[in-house]
Design a protein around this motif. Sequence first.
Motif, PDB file in Angstrom:
ATOM      1  N   LYS A   1       0.870  -1.294   0.114  1.00 49.04           N
ATOM      2  CA  LYS A   1      -0.017   0.119   0.094  1.00 49.04           C
ATOM      3  C   LYS A   1       0.838   1.406   0.074  1.00 49.04           C
ATOM      4  O   LYS A   1       1.724   1.303   1.106  1.00 49.04           O
ATOM      5  CB  LYS A   1      -0.883  -0.054   1.389  1.00 49.04           C
TER       6      LYS A   1
ATOM      7  N   LYS B   1       0.815   5.290  -0.197  1.00 54.92           N
ATOM      8  CA  LYS B   1       0.242   6.714   0.059  1.00 54.92           C
ATOM      9  C   LYS B   1      -0.326   7.357  -1.129  1.00 54.92           C
ATOM     10  O   LYS B   1       1.118   7.824  -1.806  1.00 54.92           O
ATOM     11  CB  LYS B   1       0.754   7.529   1.156  1.00 54.92           C
TER      12      LYS B   1
ATOM     13  N   TYR C   1       0.305  10.365  -3.559  1.00 56.18           N
ATOM     14  CA  TYR C   1       1.118  11.776  -3.662  1.00 56.18           C
ATOM     15  C   TYR C   1       0.295  12.931  -4.368  1.00 56.18           C
ATOM     16  O   TYR C   1      -0.091  12.937  -5.163  1.00 56.18           O
ATOM     17  CB  TYR C   1       2.259  11.607  -4.158  1.00 56.18           C
TER      18      TYR C   1
END
Length: 340
Positions: free
Chosen positions: A56, A58, A60
Amino acid sequence: MKNCLAAIIIVLTYCSTRSQAQEIDTLPINTKGLEIKLKRSPLPSRQGPLNFEPVKLKPYVVNAKVNYWKTRTNVGINVNQAQFSNNWKGGGVNSIAVGGLLNWKAEYNKNSYSYVSELILQYGKIKNKDQVQKKTNDRIFWDHKASFQLSKNWFFFGSLNFESQFDNGFSYKTVNGAEEATLISKFMGPGYLTESIGFEYKPVKYFSTRIGTGTARQTFVLDKDLFNDPDPNKPPKATVYGVEYGKKVKNELAFQVVSAFDKDIFVNTNLKARYQMFIPYEDFEWSRIDHRLDVALTAKINRFMNTSLTGVVLFDKDTGTDKIQASQTLALGFAFTFPR
């Protein structure tokens, strides 16, 4: 003789032995039943399946804004000067001429909507020895256009533009060896305000044609002194620039066509042209159709210098003549463009 035969026999025997040795060297060797151990390869070998697991990440976020505006400003300054000594026998007169140009343009484009605003300011003067100063150029032009795209090449538009001049304009004549100036124009004398709606055809970026089926134009002459005749014994003029004596504004409804061309035709050489045709609905005659053509050819010499050739062809009976008017200017000067 015996010695020769012996030498030949020795040579043939040697060649036969060499041939048999070569054949023996090239014979394949049967390795069946032999215990031959090969060295282990230093490269790792994969054993079993590889397992992949999702990771996984995050998201941007890019902190950026889209700018739908595009602006450009051109500033030009031209200076011409001539100087002669008192004993110069070739003829000539001392003179100096200065001219300036400001061209500002802003464009907004988003989806099917667009807006363009263009401002053109021009002013120039010349001073010859023993003569009064005279204008060489004087123009204020501000055009606004908003449009909505209907198809690939057709737009529905609405426009508003204003045109006038900065300084007083005079006609000159020589009386008893002296120049006399007569006032014939000034700021808002005349001044033009034109509103138009219609359709625009734009097949390419550098060419467009507006067809203003609903066009209204107001002609302003705000100074009543422009109606005065140079001869004080004569009555005031009945009309000036189409405006009747005693009034300050003339309203007209018309059909208008405006074509524009702006393209670099050669390396560092730009051609810009604008043609306008104004046909009043009230007085629909060929002789009453107004025409104006503005052409500017600009060649860039280096980063800060350029040369330009500009010209105007005008036919408008409201200016006081039924003949074609023309002006032309050739200049060499400095030019600055923002942003670079």
